[in-house]
Design a protein around this motif. Structure first.
Motif: not given
Length: 420
Positions: A27-28, A157-158, A275-276, A281-282
């Motif tokens: 996550g974030a 994304v990562l 965006i990722g 975070a969401l």
């Protein structure tokens, strides 16, 4: 008014449980925790990451062992109550609820920092909280489905960041062997405590034990599987960040993963990374709301929190009162929470939560034991050491919150006795 507090529905399989745990860990934290860890330990954050992973494994194995014996909502709050008594349970549950409530605010602010126009960060953060609370309200299967989509996108994304960082030409590479111990062992241990913030998501699987199919088999496999997958991702990202940015630039960065791709030929990827980060975070916020709601439900059932929070929706089978209350509290917190301070405070609460889990697992008999007792001893000692090396502000605020909770419970117990 009668409060409905029936059982939750078992709708989650092994894949769903792994995804919820992975969505909580990937996550974030992975976008936010490496910068303060680098500030504390420099290149030694890699050693800190290894220490955090060892402590996380001990904690995860203890949680898995306990969840197999007590497959109900509430996680360590329930385990502490069954194995150690009411006070241990209350302190574990209180530390988890308060620490993770602060984490919810941090996740919402992280999302808004990446996704909102300048000046609109806090309203957007509140909107995100309310929207995800609504998703949880309408059933845990929707939570798992949305989390799966977010996890797949964030992992992509990562992977983009790692490939861009490791294949870029013309950018100098930092020497990971230099300065590993420049900040000393205290800095390394502080980095481990801060990085533990990113590992703590596997607790979400245990707290949702009442909604997992075949929990004695599913929960242990899901916890350790999610932890192993998250560790691989963390190692790849940490090495990439240090190689491309170096410890000093990493420590000063507010968006380190975006900074990795900015100087490369992959500059087009920087918006994608942002965006990722917002999606991560969401995902973390979604899983946090679900986990805190279940722990609050368990505490309310035992009257350690107001009985109103024990309500379970008659149709959607979720603790809807607890999730509504959480959404309101977190919405209020976003106007005051600082992201980096929230990481330290969250780590304080969650490390104490897992200290109780390790002690509870240590007391289990041979019939229910899956891991040797030295694993629980190492986990408990690791939690105490990492708590002691967190930033002093985080320790001070954490102790104050625990004292407030304990005093409040003493007052409630005294009133109950007076009525009798």
């Amino acid at each position: 008014m009668t409060i409905r507090s029936g059982p939750l529905a078992r709708r989650l399989g092994l894949g769903d449980a792994v995804v919820i745990g992975l969505g909580s860990m990937i996550g974030a934290g992975i976008f936010a925790a490496f910068a303060p860890a680098a500030a504390a330990a420099g290149a030694g954050l890699l050693i800190g990451l290894a220490i955090a992973a060892v402590v996380a494994y001990c904690n995860a194995s203890s949680s898995a062992q306990l969840a197999a014996q007590y497959p109900t909502s509430g996680g360590t709050y329930v385990y502490g109550r069954e194995r150690l008594g009411e006070w241990a349970a209350f302190l574990a549950g209180w530390a988890f609820v308060i620490g993770k409530t602060a984490s919810c605010a941090a996740m919402a602010l992280t999302f808004a920092a990446y996704a909102a126009p300048a000046g609109w960060e806090k309203p957007v953060a509140v909107a995100a909280i309310l929207a995800l609370a609504a998703v949880n309200y309408f059933g845990v299967s929707r939570t798992a489905g949305l989390t799966r989509i977010i996890v797949v996108f964030v992992l992509a994304v990562l992977a983009l960041v790692v490939i861009a960082g490791l294949t870029a030409t013309g950018t100098p590479r930092a020497d990971l062997g230099l300065g590993m111990f420049d900040h000393g062992w205290y800095g390394i241990l502080q980095a481990a405590g801060l990085l533990f913030f990113a590992f703590a998501g596997y607790a979400r699987i245990a707290t949702m034990g009442e909604e997992v199919k075949d929990p004695a088999r599913t929960i242990p496999r899901a916890i350790l599987g999610a932890l192993a997958l998250a560790l691989v991702v963390y190692i790849l990202v940490a090495v990439t960040l240090l190689l491309v940015l170096g410890p000093e630039r990493l420590a000063a960065s507010t968006a380190p993963l975006a900074d990795v791709v900015a100087p490369t030929d992959w500059t087009w990827a920087a918006p994608v990374v942002r965006i990722g980060a917002a999606a991560a975070a969401l995902g973390a916020l979604l899983a946090l709301i679900a986990g805190i709601g279940r722990t609050s439900l368990a505490m309310a059932r035992n009257r350690d929190l107001p009985a109103w929070l024990a309500a379970v929706h008659p149709v959607h089978k979720v603790p809807h009162h607890a999730e509504i209350a959480l959404a309101v509290v977190v919405s209020l917190l976003v106007v005051t929470v600082d992201l980096r301070a929230a990481i330290g405070f969250s780590s304080f609460g969650v490390l104490l939560y897992y200290f109780v889990a390790n002690v509870a697992a240590f007391t289990q008999d041979r019939q229910h034991r899956r891991y040797p007792k030295p694993v629980q001893v190492l986990g408990a000692l690791g939690c105490i050491v990492l708590v002691a090396t967190l930033p002093l502000v985080s320790i001070g605020v954490g102790i104050c919150v625990l004292v407030v909770g304990a005093v409040g419970r003493l007052v409630v117990l005294r009133r109950r006795r007076a009525r009798v």
